[in-house]
Design an enzyme around this catalytic site. Structure first.
Site, PDB file in Angstrom:
ATOM      1  N   VAL A 145       0.843  -1.204   0.000  1.00 53.48           N
ATOM      2  CA  VAL A 145       0.000   0.000   0.000  1.00 53.48           C
ATOM      3  C   VAL A 145       0.873   1.247   0.000  1.00 53.48           C
ATOM      4  O   VAL A 145       1.037   1.917  -1.026  1.00 53.48           O
ATOM      5  CB  VAL A 145      -0.975   0.006   1.201  1.00 53.48           C
ATOM      6  N   CYS A 146       1.451   1.572   1.137  1.00 50.15           N
ATOM      7  CA  CYS A 146       2.135   2.851   1.280  1.00 50.15           C
ATOM      8  C   CYS A 146       3.454   2.918   0.514  1.00 50.15           C
ATOM      9  O   CYS A 146       3.856   4.000   0.081  1.00 50.15           O
ATOM     10  CB  CYS A 146       2.350   3.159   2.753  1.00 50.15           C
TER      11      CYS A 146
END
Length: 226
Positions: free
Chosen positions: A123-124
């Site tokens: 995700v990040c």
């Protein structure tokens, strides 16, 4: 046709303290609780080693968190202790590259090689890496200072980023690439200290060499023979 012979010297692809910066994203307790692609203590060790490496070489560093006070908690204390004067940029966006403050902080370093690590990988790290690549940065993802919710999630995210042009590296690789030459005495002792503390078997080897050969044992010494 005869092969083209180069002039020697370092590749322009290599990281140096002068051409790179470090972006650490969301190394926070709540994010680490669900990270299962690496042992959490090893993760903390690795990201701390990476942070200390950047500090040694004065590599510009940006720290960022997500919902630090309302959900995810503060950045790892080990990392904050390396940069006590830095205030992490807190965000609401999962993709840090969608926060103008983060992008501006990165651009102010005036470095095109962007070394980054994050929780979670899928995700990040992935969203920021893909976005930075599209903005023309050369992105180096530190795989062992990042973690995903599963090993498959971590590995698939790495594959996705590599396919887009990101370069996978490890934290110790980054440290040694920044040092490059053991004769660089201004950083030698600090690099050895970080290696002994955070580099596992390599650190044990350094301690062993010092114990067996004395404190003069050093990679900076050339073997001149008998």
């Amino acid at each position: 046709m005869a092969p083209i012979i180069g002039k020697g010297g370092p590749s322009q692809r290599l990281l140096t303290p002068q051409n790179s910066m470090l972006l650490l994203i969301d190394h926070q307790p709540q994010m680490a609780f669900a990270a299962h692609s690496i042992d959490v203590q090893l993760l903390v060790n690795n990201v701390t080693g990476l942070a200390k490496s950047a500090r040694i070489f004065r590599v510009p560093t940006v720290l960022t968190t997500v919902a630090a006070k309302s959900f995810s908690g503060p950045i790892f204390s080990n990392v904050q202790e390396v940069f006590p004067e830095y205030n992490p940029i807190d965000r609401t966006t999962m993709n840090s590259w969608e926060d103008p403050k983060v992008v501006e902080a990165v651009k102010q370093t005036d470095r095109k090689k962007l070394v980054m690590a994050a929780l979670w990988t899928e995700v990040c790290l992935a969203t920021a890496a893909l976005s930075a690549l599209d903005d023309g940065f050369e992105v180096y993802i530190v795989t062992d200072a990042s973690a995903g919710v599963t090993m498959e999630a971590h590995e698939m995210a790495i594959q996705r980023m590599v396919q887009a042009g990101a370069v996978p590296v490890t934290w110790l690789q980054v440290l040694l690439e920044w040092q490059r030459d053991w004769a660089r005495q201004e950083t030698y002792n600090a690099v050895m200290s970080v290696a002994k503390e955070h580099a596992g078997g390599y650190g044990l080897g350094i301690n062993y060499a010092k114990a067996m050969l004395g404190e003069h044992a050093s990679e900076a010494q050339k073997d001149l023979g008998k």
